[in-house]
Write a protein that holds these residues in place. Structure first.
Motif, PDB file in Angstrom:
ATOM      1  N   LYS A  64       0.830  -1.203   0.000  1.00  0.00           N
ATOM      2  CA  LYS A  64       0.000   0.000   0.000  1.00  0.00           C
ATOM      3  C   LYS A  64       0.866   1.256   0.000  1.00  0.00           C
ATOM      4  N   GLU A  65       1.947   1.233   0.775  1.00  0.00           N
ATOM      5  CA  GLU A  65       2.848   2.387   0.789  1.00  0.00           C
ATOM      6  C   GLU A  65       3.535   2.551  -0.567  1.00  0.00           C
ATOM      7  N   LEU A  66       3.950   1.428  -1.145  1.00  0.00           N
ATOM      8  CA  LEU A  66       4.595   1.474  -2.457  1.00  0.00           C
ATOM      9  C   LEU A  66       3.613   1.982  -3.509  1.00  0.00           C
ATOM     10  N   ALA A  67       2.364   1.519  -3.435  1.00  0.00           N
ATOM     11  CA  ALA A  67       1.335   1.972  -4.370  1.00  0.00           C
ATOM     12  C   ALA A  67       1.094   3.469  -4.229  1.00  0.00           C
ATOM     13  N   ARG A  68       1.026   3.953  -2.988  1.00  0.00           N
ATOM     14  CA  ARG A  68       0.794   5.381  -2.780  1.00  0.00           C
ATOM     15  C   ARG A  68       1.922   6.211  -3.375  1.00  0.00           C
ATOM     16  N   ASN A  69       3.158   5.776  -3.170  1.00  0.00           N
ATOM     17  CA  ASN A  69       4.295   6.517  -3.708  1.00  0.00           C
ATOM     18  C   ASN A  69       4.269   6.550  -5.235  1.00  0.00           C
ATOM     19  N   ARG A  70       4.043   5.382  -5.849  1.00  0.00           N
ATOM     20  CA  ARG A  70       4.090   5.315  -7.308  1.00  0.00           C
ATOM     21  C   ARG A  70       2.903   6.019  -7.948  1.00  0.00           C
ATOM     22  N   LEU A  71       1.728   5.889  -7.338  1.00  0.00           N
ATOM     23  CA  LEU A  71       0.555   6.567  -7.890  1.00  0.00           C
ATOM     24  C   LEU A  71       0.659   8.075  -7.702  1.00  0.00           C
ATOM     25  N   SER A  72       1.197   8.509  -6.567  1.00  0.00           N
ATOM     26  CA  SER A  72       1.367   9.944  -6.339  1.00  0.00           C
ATOM     27  C   SER A  72       2.295  10.544  -7.390  1.00  0.00           C
ATOM     28  N   GLU A  73       3.392   9.846  -7.684  1.00  0.00           N
ATOM     29  CA  GLU A  73       4.327  10.328  -8.705  1.00  0.00           C
ATOM     30  C   GLU A  73       3.654  10.403 -10.074  1.00  0.00           C
ATOM     31  N   ALA A  74       2.889   9.342 -10.402  1.00  0.00           N
ATOM     32  CA  ALA A  74       2.225   9.305 -11.707  1.00  0.00           C
ATOM     33  C   ALA A  74       1.163  10.394 -11.818  1.00  0.00           C
ATOM     34  N   VAL A  75       0.401  10.592 -10.757  1.00  0.00           N
ATOM     35  CA  VAL A  75      -0.651  11.608 -10.770  1.00  0.00           C
ATOM     36  C   VAL A  75      -0.050  13.006 -10.918  1.00  0.00           C
ATOM     37  N   GLU A  76       1.033  13.271 -10.204  1.00  0.00           N
ATOM     38  CA  GLU A  76       1.694  14.575 -10.322  1.00  0.00           C
ATOM     39  C   GLU A  76       2.214  14.782 -11.751  1.00  0.00           C
ATOM     40  N   PHE A  77       2.771  13.727 -12.321  1.00  0.00           N
ATOM     41  CA  PHE A  77       3.329  13.819 -13.677  1.00  0.00           C
ATOM     42  C   PHE A  77       2.246  14.131 -14.703  1.00  0.00           C
ATOM     43  N   TYR A  78       1.160  13.349 -14.675  1.00  0.00           N
ATOM     44  CA  TYR A  78       0.105  13.555 -15.669  1.00  0.00           C
ATOM     45  C   TYR A  78      -0.701  14.819 -15.369  1.00  0.00           C
ATOM     46  N   GLY A  79      -0.815  15.170 -14.085  1.00  0.00           N
ATOM     47  CA  GLY A  79      -1.496  16.411 -13.733  1.00  0.00           C
ATOM     48  C   GLY A  79      -0.764  17.626 -14.287  1.00  0.00           C
ATOM     49  N   ALA A  80       0.579  17.579 -14.237  1.00  0.00           N
ATOM     50  CA  ALA A  80       1.377  18.678 -14.789  1.00  0.00           C
ATOM     51  C   ALA A  80       1.189  18.760 -16.292  1.00  0.00           C
ATOM     52  N   ARG A  81       1.109  17.612 -16.965  1.00  0.00           N
ATOM     53  CA  ARG A  81       0.884  17.624 -18.415  1.00  0.00           C
ATOM     54  C   ARG A  81      -0.486  18.188 -18.764  1.00  0.00           C
ATOM     55  N   LEU A  82      -1.451  17.900 -17.922  1.00  0.00           N
ATOM     56  CA  LEU A  82      -2.815  18.357 -18.183  1.00  0.00           C
ATOM     57  C   LEU A  82      -3.014  19.800 -17.735  1.00  0.00           C
ATOM     58  N   GLY A  83      -2.222  20.232 -16.746  1.00  0.00           N
ATOM     59  CA  GLY A  83      -2.406  21.570 -16.190  1.00  0.00           C
ATOM     60  C   GLY A  83      -3.522  21.621 -15.167  1.00  0.00           C
ATOM     61  N   ARG A  84      -3.786  20.468 -14.525  1.00  0.00           N
ATOM     62  CA  ARG A  84      -4.830  20.386 -13.491  1.00  0.00           C
ATOM     63  C   ARG A  84      -4.249  19.711 -12.243  1.00  0.00           C
ATOM     64  N   SER A  85      -4.815  20.070 -11.082  1.00  0.00           N
ATOM     65  CA  SER A  85      -4.367  19.483  -9.817  1.00  0.00           C
ATOM     66  C   SER A  85      -5.514  18.740  -9.152  1.00  0.00           C
ATOM     67  N   HIS A  86      -5.199  17.650  -8.477  1.00  0.00           N
ATOM     68  CA  HIS A  86      -6.208  16.919  -7.715  1.00  0.00           C
ATOM     69  C   HIS A  86      -6.249  17.467  -6.284  1.00  0.00           C
ATOM     70  N   THR A  87      -7.302  17.128  -5.578  1.00  0.00           N
ATOM     71  CA  THR A  87      -7.447  17.612  -4.204  1.00  0.00           C
ATOM     72  C   THR A  87      -7.044  16.588  -3.166  1.00  0.00           C
ATOM     73  N   ARG A  88      -7.172  15.320  -3.512  1.00  0.00           N
ATOM     74  CA  ARG A  88      -6.876  14.259  -2.543  1.00  0.00           C
ATOM     75  C   ARG A  88      -6.629  12.967  -3.283  1.00  0.00           C
TER      76      ARG A  88
END
Length: 230
Positions: A121-145
């Motif tokens: 679960k910790e590994l998943a959180r780290n990898r998903l957080s990195e992926a979400v930040e990466f794709y969010g930057a490409r999209l120009g949108r931020s998530h809240t949680r």
């Protein structure tokens, strides 16, 4: 929902569910655990519904035979992590260590499932957080949680408030599959639908995704075979 049984060996349990929206009797066999659900429209008696189930007995047994056995987590078992199968072995230290072909877990055998689940679960959180930040930057949108759950009906979701949810079991899938699901949910920050514009957004921030979608459809449910329960 009521439970009935067909006279098979062993008896086959069937959960009968009434639905005001159903137009006909239908049977569903869960690919996860083989559970059988018999959906019945209003006005159809239990006797008629069970007669329908008995007519489909051969089909039901054939579907259940395709369900693969649950894999309990423990020393000596194998577990996919990032798409690579690793052997679960005792750790000589005090931390869980992910190797190329092994994952070493400290503690007594009865502690392995809980400790390994916490690690994943910790590994998943780290990898998903990195992926979400990466794709969010490409999209120009931020998530809240960002939250993790052990969902069986979906791999991820995005709320209208920008909250993202993912199944932590994605960390067991090939890395590209996890990335695709992250991009899929991030794309919903801009398009809360599955229109052509949405899929174009997914492709714009992620690239081609057909292979990852196919893997989820054909092999994704395999990830639920692994049981981390005590």
């Amino acid at each position: 929902m009521t439970q009935h049984f067909l006279s098979t060996e062993p008896p086959l349990a069937i959960s009968l569910r009434r639905s005001a929206r159903a137009r006909r009797i239908s049977l569903r066999v869960s690919r996860l655990d083989g559970r059988v659900t018999l959906t019945v429209p209003k006005g159809v008696s239990e006797r008629e519904a069970m007669a329908f189930a008995r007519e489909k007995q051969a089909w039901l047994l054939a579907q259940q035979s395709k369900i693969q056995a649950v894999v309990p987590i423990g020393f000596g078992q194998q577990l996919p992590i990032a798409g690579r199968v690793r052997a679960i072995v005792p750790s000589e230290g005090r931390k869980t260590v992910l190797g190329v072909d092994t994952i070493a877990v400290p503690g007594q055998p009865e502690q392995v499932n809980a400790r390994l689940k916490a690690f994943l679960k910790e590994l998943a959180r780290n990898r998903l957080s990195e992926a979400v930040e990466f794709y969010g930057a490409r999209l120009g949108r931020s998530h809240t949680r960002l939250t993790l759950r052990d969902t069986r009906s979906r791999w991820g979701s995005c709320s209208s408030a920008g909250a993202l949810m993912f199944s932590w079991r994605l960390v067991m899938a090939p890395a590209g599959v996890l990335d695709y699901v992250a991009a899929h949910e991030v794309a919903h920050l801009a398009e809360m639908n599955h229109s052509d514009r949405f899929w174009n957004t997914v492709e714009r921030i992620h690239g081609p995704y057909d292979g990852q979608r196919k893997w989820l459809r054909e092999q994704g449910q395999e990830l639920h075979r692994y049981s981390f329960e005590a």
